[in-house]
Write a protein that holds these residues in place. Sequence first.
Motif, PDB file in Angstrom:
ATOM      1  N   ILE A 221      -2.501   1.888 -12.308  1.00  0.00           N
ATOM      2  CA  ILE A 221      -1.634   1.132 -11.399  1.00  0.00           C
ATOM      3  C   ILE A 221      -2.188  -0.293 -11.322  1.00  0.00           C
ATOM      4  CG2 ILE A 221      -0.811   0.941  -8.993  1.00  0.00           C
ATOM      5  CD1 ILE A 221      -1.388   4.001  -8.751  1.00  0.00           C
ATOM      6  N   VAL A 222      -1.308  -1.284 -11.421  1.00  0.00           N
ATOM      7  CA  VAL A 222      -1.744  -2.678 -11.234  1.00  0.00           C
ATOM      8  C   VAL A 222      -0.947  -3.270 -10.074  1.00  0.00           C
ATOM      9  CG1 VAL A 222      -2.114  -4.939 -12.290  1.00  0.00           C
ATOM     10  CG2 VAL A 222      -2.105  -2.880 -13.734  1.00  0.00           C
ATOM     11  N   VAL A 223      -1.669  -3.774  -9.080  1.00  0.00           N
ATOM     12  CA  VAL A 223      -1.030  -4.489  -7.970  1.00  0.00           C
ATOM     13  C   VAL A 223      -1.193  -5.978  -8.257  1.00  0.00           C
ATOM     14  CG1 VAL A 223      -1.126  -4.979  -5.492  1.00  0.00           C
ATOM     15  CG2 VAL A 223      -1.528  -2.642  -6.312  1.00  0.00           C
ATOM     16  N   TRP A 224      -0.056  -6.685  -8.351  1.00  0.00           N
ATOM     17  CA  TRP A 224      -0.080  -8.114  -8.677  1.00  0.00           C
ATOM     18  C   TRP A 224       0.173  -8.922  -7.417  1.00  0.00           C
ATOM     19  CZ3 TRP A 224      -1.123  -9.769 -13.660  1.00  0.00           C
ATOM     20  CH2 TRP A 224      -1.027  -8.803 -14.668  1.00  0.00           C
TER      21      TRP A 224
ATOM     22  N   ALA B 144     -10.104   2.709   2.286  1.00  0.00           N
ATOM     23  CA  ALA B 144     -10.352   3.487   3.506  1.00  0.00           C
ATOM     24  C   ALA B 144      -9.351   4.618   3.700  1.00  0.00           C
ATOM     25  CB  ALA B 144     -10.300   2.552   4.714  1.00  0.00           C
ATOM     26  N   LYS B 145      -8.129   4.424   3.220  1.00  0.00           N
ATOM     27  CA  LYS B 145      -7.068   5.370   3.610  1.00  0.00           C
ATOM     28  C   LYS B 145      -6.569   6.232   2.471  1.00  0.00           C
ATOM     29  CE  LYS B 145      -5.379   3.385   7.722  1.00  0.00           C
ATOM     30  NZ  LYS B 145      -4.795   4.099   8.838  1.00  0.00           N
ATOM     31  N   THR B 146      -7.057   6.020   1.247  1.00  0.00           N
ATOM     32  CA  THR B 146      -6.606   6.862   0.140  1.00  0.00           C
ATOM     33  C   THR B 146      -7.857   7.373  -0.592  1.00  0.00           C
ATOM     34  OG1 THR B 146      -6.588   5.194  -1.622  1.00  0.00           O
ATOM     35  CG2 THR B 146      -4.627   5.305  -0.233  1.00  0.00           C
ATOM     36  N   ASP B 147      -7.627   8.349  -1.471  1.00  0.00           N
ATOM     37  CA  ASP B 147      -8.773   8.842  -2.246  1.00  0.00           C
ATOM     38  C   ASP B 147      -8.732   8.274  -3.670  1.00  0.00           C
ATOM     39  OD1 ASP B 147      -6.536  10.170  -3.040  1.00  0.00           O
ATOM     40  OD2 ASP B 147      -7.371  12.191  -2.827  1.00  0.00           O
ATOM     41  N   VAL B 148      -8.251   7.052  -3.803  1.00  0.00           N
ATOM     42  CA  VAL B 148      -8.143   6.433  -5.126  1.00  0.00           C
ATOM     43  C   VAL B 148      -9.494   6.493  -5.854  1.00  0.00           C
ATOM     44  CG1 VAL B 148      -8.521   4.090  -4.215  1.00  0.00           C
ATOM     45  CG2 VAL B 148      -7.322   4.391  -6.355  1.00  0.00           C
ATOM     46  N   ASN B 149      -9.434   6.814  -7.142  1.00  0.00           N
ATOM     47  CA  ASN B 149     -10.666   7.083  -7.901  1.00  0.00           C
ATOM     48  C   ASN B 149     -11.474   5.818  -8.155  1.00  0.00           C
ATOM     49  OD1 ASN B 149     -12.495   8.571  -9.534  1.00  0.00           O
ATOM     50  ND2 ASN B 149     -11.419   7.804 -11.341  1.00  0.00           N
TER      51      ASN B 149
ATOM     52  N   CYS C  80       0.834  -1.219   0.000  1.00  0.00           N
ATOM     53  CA  CYS C  80       0.000   0.000   0.000  1.00  0.00           C
ATOM     54  C   CYS C  80       0.861   1.260   0.000  1.00  0.00           C
ATOM     55  CB  CYS C  80      -0.921   0.007   1.222  1.00  0.00           C
ATOM     56  SG  CYS C  80      -2.166  -1.268   1.127  1.00  0.00           S
ATOM     57  N   ARG C  81       1.938   1.236   0.793  1.00  0.00           N
ATOM     58  CA  ARG C  81       2.817   2.408   0.813  1.00  0.00           C
ATOM     59  C   ARG C  81       3.540   2.551  -0.531  1.00  0.00           C
ATOM     60  NH1 ARG C  81       2.864   5.113   5.528  1.00  0.00           N
ATOM     61  NH2 ARG C  81       2.856   6.686   3.930  1.00  0.00           N
ATOM     62  N   GLN C  82       3.833   1.412  -1.173  1.00  0.00           N
ATOM     63  CA  GLN C  82       4.455   1.475  -2.511  1.00  0.00           C
ATOM     64  C   GLN C  82       3.481   2.108  -3.505  1.00  0.00           C
ATOM     65  OE1 GLN C  82       5.661  -2.775  -2.732  1.00  0.00           O
ATOM     66  NE2 GLN C  82       7.738  -2.030  -3.080  1.00  0.00           N
ATOM     67  N   VAL C  83       2.198   1.747  -3.406  1.00  0.00           N
ATOM     68  CA  VAL C  83       1.199   2.358  -4.295  1.00  0.00           C
ATOM     69  C   VAL C  83       1.205   3.875  -4.081  1.00  0.00           C
ATOM     70  CG1 VAL C  83      -1.279   2.597  -4.770  1.00  0.00           C
ATOM     71  CG2 VAL C  83      -0.307   0.315  -4.392  1.00  0.00           C
ATOM     72  N   GLU C  84       1.142   4.295  -2.808  1.00  0.00           N
ATOM     73  CA  GLU C  84       1.057   5.735  -2.506  1.00  0.00           C
ATOM     74  C   GLU C  84       2.313   6.484  -2.945  1.00  0.00           C
ATOM     75  OE1 GLU C  84      -1.623   4.904   1.510  1.00  0.00           O
ATOM     76  OE2 GLU C  84       0.430   5.622   1.700  1.00  0.00           O
ATOM     77  N   GLN C  85       3.487   5.905  -2.632  1.00  0.00           N
ATOM     78  CA  GLN C  85       4.725   6.656  -2.836  1.00  0.00           C
ATOM     79  C   GLN C  85       5.251   6.542  -4.272  1.00  0.00           C
ATOM     80  OE1 GLN C  85       7.404   5.584   0.408  1.00  0.00           O
ATOM     81  NE2 GLN C  85       5.772   5.802   1.887  1.00  0.00           N
ATOM     82  N   ALA C  86       5.150   5.366  -4.881  1.00  0.00           N
ATOM     83  CA  ALA C  86       5.669   5.219  -6.253  1.00  0.00           C
ATOM     84  C   ALA C  86       4.751   5.949  -7.241  1.00  0.00           C
ATOM     85  CB  ALA C  86       5.815   3.748  -6.613  1.00  0.00           C
ATOM     86  N   SER C  87       3.446   6.028  -6.944  1.00  0.00           N
ATOM     87  CA  SER C  87       2.563   6.781  -7.845  1.00  0.00           C
ATOM     88  C   SER C  87       2.976   8.251  -7.835  1.00  0.00           C
ATOM     89  CB  SER C  87       1.092   6.605  -7.457  1.00  0.00           C
ATOM     90  OG  SER C  87       0.871   7.092  -6.155  1.00  0.00           O
TER      91      SER C  87
ATOM     92  N   LEU D  15       5.844   8.993 -10.048  1.00  0.00           N
ATOM     93  CA  LEU D  15       5.532   9.033 -11.488  1.00  0.00           C
ATOM     94  C   LEU D  15       4.547  10.144 -11.840  1.00  0.00           C
ATOM     95  CD1 LEU D  15       5.098   5.217 -12.259  1.00  0.00           C
ATOM     96  CD2 LEU D  15       7.056   6.682 -12.766  1.00  0.00           C
ATOM     97  N   GLY D  16       4.137  10.916 -10.835  1.00  0.00           N
ATOM     98  CA  GLY D  16       3.171  11.989 -11.097  1.00  0.00           C
ATOM     99  C   GLY D  16       1.756  11.467 -11.339  1.00  0.00           C
ATOM    100  N   ILE D  17       1.459  10.239 -10.871  1.00  0.00           N
ATOM    101  CA  ILE D  17       0.086   9.709 -10.997  1.00  0.00           C
ATOM    102  C   ILE D  17      -0.690  10.166  -9.770  1.00  0.00           C
ATOM    103  CG2 ILE D  17      -1.316   7.602 -11.042  1.00  0.00           C
ATOM    104  CD1 ILE D  17       1.021   6.155 -12.423  1.00  0.00           C
ATOM    105  N   ASP D  18      -1.790  10.887 -10.011  1.00  0.00           N
ATOM    106  CA  ASP D  18      -2.616  11.407  -8.917  1.00  0.00           C
ATOM    107  C   ASP D  18      -3.641  10.328  -8.534  1.00  0.00           C
ATOM    108  OD1 ASP D  18      -4.330  12.734  -7.261  1.00  0.00           O
ATOM    109  OD2 ASP D  18      -4.895  14.297  -8.717  1.00  0.00           O
TER     110      ASP D  18
END
Length: 341
Positions: free
Chosen positions: A218-221, A177-182, A139-146, A149-152
């Motif tokens: 973003i794809v989480v595998w 619960a913890k991010t505002d992912v679209n 989850c932290r990788q999703v938040e920080q690596a995005s 790359l400038g992915i909002d």
Amino acid sequence: MFGLIGHLTSLEHAQLVARDLGYPEYADQGLDFWCSAPPQIVDHIKVTSATGQQIEGKYVESCFLPEMLANRRIKAATRKIINAMAHAQKHGINITALGGFSSIIFENFNLSQIKQVRDITLDFARFTTGNTHTAYIICRQVEQASRQLGIDLAKATVAVCGATGDIGSAVCRWLNAKTDVNDLLLIARDQERLHTLRDELGRGKILSLEEALPLADIVVWVASMPKGIEIDPTTLKQPCLMIDGGYPKNLATRLQHPHVFVLNGGIVEHSLDIEWKIMSIVNMDVPARQLFACFAESMLLEFEKLYTNFSWGRNQITLEKMDLIGQVSQKHGFRPLLLPC
Ligand code: NDP
């Protein structure tokens, strides 16, 4: 004392490692040999926390190989895991992580029913799947690596392949619960479990992999695939962040595309060198500092003297536990692996 139960990713990998480590008699052997090989302690480990505290551990090679599942050698596969657990306990290890497929086999084949292994009565409180820390790190990788790359995230679509799994469901819960992912795309094979997850989340689209990939930023595998799959990078969005947390990797080959960024998922970097050799065997880029988050969980539990099966069962990872393991992860000097600058 902490322990790590691990395995190699394929028969070919096992043969290469055996040759490298100077065991030529293992290197020429086929699957039958590995099916009968007993567990071995192959590494002694010293870890120093960012706080200065030092702990010691052991790495137990279970000799399980993913081909055992593909070739229906289920008895051999289950024996590998249960024997490795007994071996860890016999050597006085307080808390041991069940790495990679070890916990998947333990759960899928109901190994909690087997308590007696020769003269050892297994005490399951001494084992953890390590999945809470793995899910937290992904989850932290999703938040920080995005962000790298400038992915909002507020505009992003995140697909989770293996969404109904132990790690995948925890990742979905956190992102919800913890991010505002679209948008969240949920991928797995069992439709009933997908619908249960979507009901729990109150959102998410259930799609096939082929439908989901072209829509995802973003794809989480995190699918439990014994062998990785090939995908065509030209069908993906640009940029696209792929976080591959599978072990073996879900992606069969390293994607070569200037706008597709693949990050090794569920991997942490420690702030100090660790005294061990095992991570060079599994091809970490910086073997003295990089490791699987599930292994780091058993180190964290040892540092904190939390001798309990912190991560256990399936789909029971809570946000509170992810927060707790995240706090101690930072305290002891671990951070999520990110994209190279
Ligand atoms: P689970 O068995 O709990 O979940 C696996 C998920 O993958 C399920 O949703 C399953 O659903 C799905 N799945 C399996 N095969 C396919 C497929 N062919 N296509 C789509 N979905 C599929 O596994 P875990 O959550 O425990 O582990 C997931 C992965 O993470 C594994 O590769 C494991 O080795 C790795 N791992 C990595 C760690 C690290 O530290 N980096 C630590 C621990 C595990 P369905 O069966 O319905 O398709």
